[in-house]
Design an enzyme around this catalytic site. Structure first.
Site, PDB file in Angstrom:
ATOM      1  N   ASP A  27       0.869  -1.177   0.000  1.00  0.00           N
ATOM      2  CA  ASP A  27       0.000   0.000   0.000  1.00  0.00           C
ATOM      3  C   ASP A  27       0.906   1.226   0.000  1.00  0.00           C
ATOM      4  OD1 ASP A  27      -1.426   2.254   1.026  1.00  0.00           O
ATOM      5  OD2 ASP A  27      -2.968   0.906   1.799  1.00  0.00           O
ATOM      6  N   PHE A  28       0.834   2.037  -1.058  1.00  0.00           N
ATOM      7  CA  PHE A  28       1.801   3.138  -1.161  1.00  0.00           C
ATOM      8  C   PHE A  28       1.563   4.250  -0.144  1.00  0.00           C
ATOM      9  CE2 PHE A  28      -0.718   3.806  -5.316  1.00  0.00           C
ATOM     10  CZ  PHE A  28      -1.659   4.685  -4.759  1.00  0.00           C
ATOM     11  N   HIS A  88      -4.162  11.604 -10.108  1.00  0.00           N
ATOM     12  CA  HIS A  88      -5.489  12.154 -10.421  1.00  0.00           C
ATOM     13  C   HIS A  88      -6.618  11.493  -9.619  1.00  0.00           C
ATOM     14  CE1 HIS A  88      -6.867   9.338 -14.005  1.00  0.00           C
ATOM     15  NE2 HIS A  88      -6.590   8.661 -12.921  1.00  0.00           N
TER      16      HIS A  88
END
Ligand SMILES: C[S@@+](CC[C@H](N)C(=O)[O-])C[C@H]1O[C@@H](n2cnc3c(N)ncnc32)[C@H](O)[C@@H]1O
Length: 337
Positions: free
Chosen positions: A227-228, A246
């Protein structure tokens, strides 16, 4: 004084009907079936579980749209349909079409409420609350449709995104939120010395394994689940984020960019793949449409190079350059001095 030409308005009244015609034909399996050979409406209706006369109208409309040919009452795929509208094609855009049909078409129905309230429409459309990717990935089938949707545009874009800048000095690329791996694959194909990794949520890595495994550069691409936002980032001298920034609010973008910057060695880089808005925001239309799309289904929006530069410089990056690629996604490169 004569009235202005109504053509642009009439065209826009009808535009969604043209889209939906193609979506319905893909969903019904018209193009997939016709890849096995031409057929008439009655045959197709029997095989695709449809009524002959309404299906004939749909087929004629697809012919009018340039997707099918019709000869002696039998329909056949035009080359553009064979290439992009058949699930078996390596350039299939069917994933994005099915995702557009099943998800986007529904959430876009509430665009005016999104504009009034400034938020996505998952709850209003599907009754869903919670993190946005829980909705995109509500079922394994929905996740796969979404990822193959991303993949179709990715395959068209990534070879150009990795080529508009000379990335040959970098040794290790980690594509954060890399999905099916199309960007890592394109980068390894272009730069023979490059090692790469696709970093994405655990369920997604299983799909990446299939796509990367099919490529000729699989031996140079690692698949890393994580999970970044929460986990430590794998080591790299080049990170990429394609259609990631985005998706998120400005606070989350800032946190992610700072985390990437902190992890990079000096001289390292960050490659962004997104649709770029013109600096004066007069276009291009696909970027405007994508920004509205982000409004109805994410926390984010599309940006100009200047807006990316401001975010990147605030995180410490320098030498921010934007390039149009001519593909659905453009590119921005930023360096850590
Ligand atoms: C809009 S898709 C873009 C995928 C890919 N970069 C592309 O351009 O085709 C966003 C990707 O981010 C991934 N993602 C979302 N949240 C994430 C997180 N917290 N950590 C890692 N990956 C995440 C999703 O699984 C998905 O693959």
């Amino acid at each position: 004084m004569s009235s202005p030409d109504p053509t642009p308005v009439i065209d826009l009244i009808e535009a969604f009907r043209r889209s939906k015609t193609m979506f319905a034909a893909v969903k019904l399996g018209v193009f997939d079936r016709l890849e096995r050979g031409p057929a008439d409406a009655a045959t197709l209706a029997a095989e695709l579980d449809a009524q002959t006369e309404p299906l004939e109208r749909l087929l004629d409309a697809c012919a009018g749209l340039g997707l099918l040919g019709r000869q002696d009452g039998r329909y056949a795929n035009k080359p553009v349909a064979a290439e992009y509208l058949c699930r078996s094609s390596e350039h299939a855009l069917t994933g994005y079409i099915l995702y557009s049909n099943d998800v986007l078409f529904q959430v876009w129905a509430h665009l005016e409420d999104a504009v009034r309230e400034g938020s996505h429409r998952w709850k209003q459309t599907f009754g869903l609350t919670g993190p946005i990717f829980d909705h995109f990935f509500k079922t394994d089938e929905a996740m796969r449709t979404f990822l193959m949707g991303m993949h179709g545009f990715g395959v068209l874009s990534s070879p150009k995104v990795v080529a508009v800048f000379d990335l040959s000095r970098f040794q290790k690329l980690v594509d954060l939120g890399g999905a099916t791996g199309h960007l890592a694959i394109a980068a390894c194909e272009r730069y023979p010395e490059l090692q790469a990794a696709v970093f994405d949520l655990p369920r997604v890595i299983e799909v990446a394994r299939e796509e990367v495994g099919r490529s000729s550069v699989a031996s140079r691409i690692e698949l890393l689940a994580g999970d970044f936002f929460r986990d430590a980032l794998p080591e790299a001298d080049l990170y990429s984020v394609g259609r990631i920034l985005h998706d998120w609010s400005e606070d989350k973008i800032r946190a992610l960019l700072e985390k990437i910057y902190a992890r990079l060695p000096s001289g390292g880089g960050l490659l962004i793949a997104e649709k770029l808005l013109a600096e004066d925001k007069t276009g291009p239309t696909p970027a405007h449409m994508q920004s509205l799309n982000m409004l109805v289904c994410t926390e984010g929006k599309e940006r100009t190079v200047g807006e990316y530069r401001a975010l990147l410089e605030a995180a410490g990056f320098a030498d921010v350059q934007g390039r149009r690629t001519g593909a659905p996604l453009d590119a921005v490169l930023a360096l850590k001095k």
